[in-house]
Enzyme design. Structure first.
Site, PDB file in Angstrom:
ATOM      1  N   ILE A 131     -16.199 -15.542  16.290  1.00 53.54           N
ATOM      2  CA  ILE A 131     -17.259 -14.851  16.193  1.00 53.54           C
ATOM      3  C   ILE A 131     -16.851 -13.623  15.089  1.00 53.54           C
ATOM      4  O   ILE A 131     -15.987 -12.864  15.758  1.00 53.54           O
ATOM      5  CB  ILE A 131     -18.180 -14.313  17.219  1.00 53.54           C
ATOM      6  CG1 ILE A 131     -18.269 -15.463  18.193  1.00 53.54           C
ATOM      7  CG2 ILE A 131     -19.249 -13.667  17.059  1.00 53.54           C
ATOM      8  CD1 ILE A 131     -18.740 -15.086  19.552  1.00 53.54           C
ATOM      9  N   LYS A 200     -10.741  -7.593  26.086  1.00 51.93           N
ATOM     10  CA  LYS A 200     -11.558  -7.781  24.914  1.00 51.93           C
ATOM     11  C   LYS A 200     -12.539  -6.332  24.758  1.00 51.93           C
ATOM     12  O   LYS A 200     -12.708  -6.024  23.558  1.00 51.93           O
ATOM     13  CB  LYS A 200     -12.527  -9.072  25.009  1.00 51.93           C
ATOM     14  CG  LYS A 200     -11.644 -10.133  24.616  1.00 51.93           C
ATOM     15  CD  LYS A 200     -12.350 -11.566  25.054  1.00 51.93           C
ATOM     16  CE  LYS A 200     -11.518 -12.798  24.882  1.00 51.93           C
ATOM     17  NZ  LYS A 200     -12.152 -14.007  25.418  1.00 51.93           N
TER      18      LYS A 200
END
Lengths: 408, 408
Positions: A131, A200
């Site tokens: 992504i 993340k």
């Protein structure tokens, strides 16, 4: 001709080699130059591969070869990746990495070294697999002040929660199935306990807000305590339970960040993110909410993101990308007493006094389910400071108590 | 100091001026240089504004000023924007634009002129307002072969359809409400009839597949024929009706593209895109489906995307971005007899023979609703070539017939 080296030939590394070698023409076209893999660093034996001649066990060979301009670090873990990346950058090689653990722990330092040596350090693949998310934050949203980042950043936990929600599987069964299907590792701790999502959100927050947020500064809770009972109550409240990672910039410039399971209202598009998919919602002052969605992991998605970074480095061999954040201070991330909505589940052997005391503590609450049969009250609070909500709950006569944050 | 000029001071243009002038420090920090608006080209009077001194009615002043390195074209329409942009590029100025009409009609030519003059032509704001989409396609997905782009690209039509679905408003009432709320223009033709979505899918397809796709090559149908009856049947089939723009690369390298209302299955995340939101799903061979979601229009989202392009140009004054597509041939886009699932609604005054002939034509179909009261059959076909499906429908005895494509 631009020479590259790949450090590691595991799942992602072999994908990177495959794209760069088998689809070489396609990649070279994009770069407007020939791109070639000169070395693959790997201790294991791959002598049966058609490109076996590129393998080496000796990192010194790579670091001492001035022809190698771009190095892809896809080994994972801090050691020896950290040393290798640092030395590559210091010797004037650009580095791309898919290693979230490394970037979350050492990003600021490595970006600083890259800047000093006038080379690039890119790591699009470290968050959200294939992504596109880091470049859009750095470039496309550059004219925005970003306020909040909210994400479903771990496919394994999202798959498990989805199985609990849709198929009524309990946590343990869903975890076994995820392992069977290859969506969970043998030791799934990093996923299940939220550490992977935590790394993340650290990378996203560091980039969006400009200073390094370290994993140990982020309150992290996994999904192992989520029960089918919670899932069922959530559904009755028109919500789905998701493992949500969040980072928010406070008016004083400090950051507030956490990873925890939350009840997400079904009118929130994040509640529609099912299976192994990831999604990241970035809230900018000008754009409002922008969402990025796709498979957050897997060999080819992640490898293609690494190769896209290699292409970008190759195009900018003599022009640095402005991809940067400063180091953060120890008090940069604060454990704020923030305003939240909470889902609360209370049980008591004395249902009547549970109900009475609840009605006294939350006289205005209309969003609750009273279950006499099981002696439970489940409710969702209005948004308020957490300590205020807990003070009210303390006045209720219950035997056991459980809560989760909500995003409604 | 980097000087810029803004062509136009309408909704988007005033937003760009606001960001560049009021938030100058913020923008300059991102560029690592001072950025300044030298001219705003506008025929209307804005002498009451604090920055009135920047206004000019004379384009020649801008084109002849060699200090101006970056020009933002936010006028809209082809003329005179096309001439102005061309002349700016030819005189060595980088141009950023939010003008989808211009890019869809003249993109290949303008990109070619930019390349020849070693300047940049960027237009992130022309598709999806503040949603980052063009750069992610060009850079982050560079290691992918993109197969399909599917999008909800027009907020006005999505708002209207949503009102029909959720509130049971008919098309005309929903359109009036959209106008009242400022979500539809006085003359809403370009939105309602799909032309706006068509321009945007042309830009996306041109960038993703490498050759220009022109609006007149794309079969375009709007939403004015969608009825509440369709909406209600769609719901019974667990679908929502959305105006979908689509472009697909065929195995022979040709492109197939259309804009039309479609029934979208509720397990497809596009069905969750409500209100004025846009979403674009890009399918790459390595990443699978990646979705980009956000508000597709509005003053500040769009202006912030224009400013992000300005920032990017300012950082790359002496390095061209590789943002490029070739011109397309007249037979590049084909009207393929593609495989689709169709939603079909048949009416007859003779319900019995309608049902009998339907059962004969589609003996295997299990996904249908037979409504004796209204003399209707609504059904969803299996995926097949459109001409084959129509041949079967021809065998049915109906008085009136209507269909829509589905995405399930």
């Amino acid at each position: 001709m631009i020479y590259t080296a790949i450090l590691g030939h595991g799942t992602v590394g072999s994908g990177v080699a495959e794209i760069l070698i088998k689809h070489n023409k396609h990649v070279s076209e994009k770069v407007h130059d020939d791109i070639s893999v000169k070395y693959i660093l790997e201790l294991r034996d791959f002598s049966n591969l058609s490109y076996a001649a590129k393998f080496t066990k000796d990192f010194e060979k790579i670091i001492n070869d001035n022809d190698v301009k771009i190095v892809a670090e896809v080994m994972g873990g801090i050691s020896p990746a950290y040393d290798f990346v640092k030395r590559c950058l210091m010797s004037g090689k650009s580095v791309v990495s898919s290693n979230k653990e490394l970037v979350a722990a050492k990003g600021a330092e490595l970006l600083e070294i890259a800047a000093k040596n006038n080379v690039n350090f890119l790591f699009e693949a470290s968050v959200g697999g294939g992504i596109p998310i880091l470049r859009p934050i750095a470039q496309c949203l550059a004219a925005n002040d970003i306020n909040t980042i909210t994400g479903i950043l771990n496919g394994t936990t999202n798959y498990i929660l989805n199985k609990m929600i849709v198929d009524g599987m309990d946590f343990a069964t869903a975890l076994s199935l995820a392992k069977e299907k290859g969506f969970a590792e043998k030791d799934p701790t990093a996923d299940i306990e939220g550490h992977d999502a935590c790394r993340k959100i650290c990378i996203l927050a560091s980039l969006a807000f400009g200073k390094h947020v370290y994993p140990e500064q982020v309150k992290t809770e996994g999904i192992s305590k989520v029960t089918l009972e919670d899932v069922s109550y959530a559904d009755k409240f028109n919500c789905a339970i998701k493992l949500i990672a969040r980072a928010k910039r406070l008016p004083n410039g400090k950051i507030c960040a956490d990873v925890s399971p939350r009840l997400v209202g079904k009118n929130n598009i994040l509640s529609s993110v099912d299976g192994v998919f990831n999604a990241i919602v970035v809230r900018g002052d000008a754009t409002g909410d922008v969402m990025f969605y796709g498979k957050g992991a897997g060999k080819m998605p992640t490898a293609s993101a690494v190769v896209a970074d290699i292409i970008d480095c190759a195009k900018h061999l003599h022009a640095r990308k402005y991809f940067y954040w400063q180091d953060g201070e120890s008090d940069y991330v604060v454990d704020e007493n923030s305003k939240e909505r909470l889902y609360v589940l209370l049980k008591s052997s004395d249902f009547k006094s549970l109900v009475d005391s609840f009605n006294n503590a939350f006289p205005e609450n209309t969003w609750n389910i009273k279950n006499e049969y099981s002696g439970e009250i489940a409710f969702i609070t209005d948004e308020d400071f957490e300590d205020k909500i807990f003070a009210k709950i303390k006045k209720i006569k219950y035997d056991s108590f459980k809560y989760m944050k909500a995003l409604i």
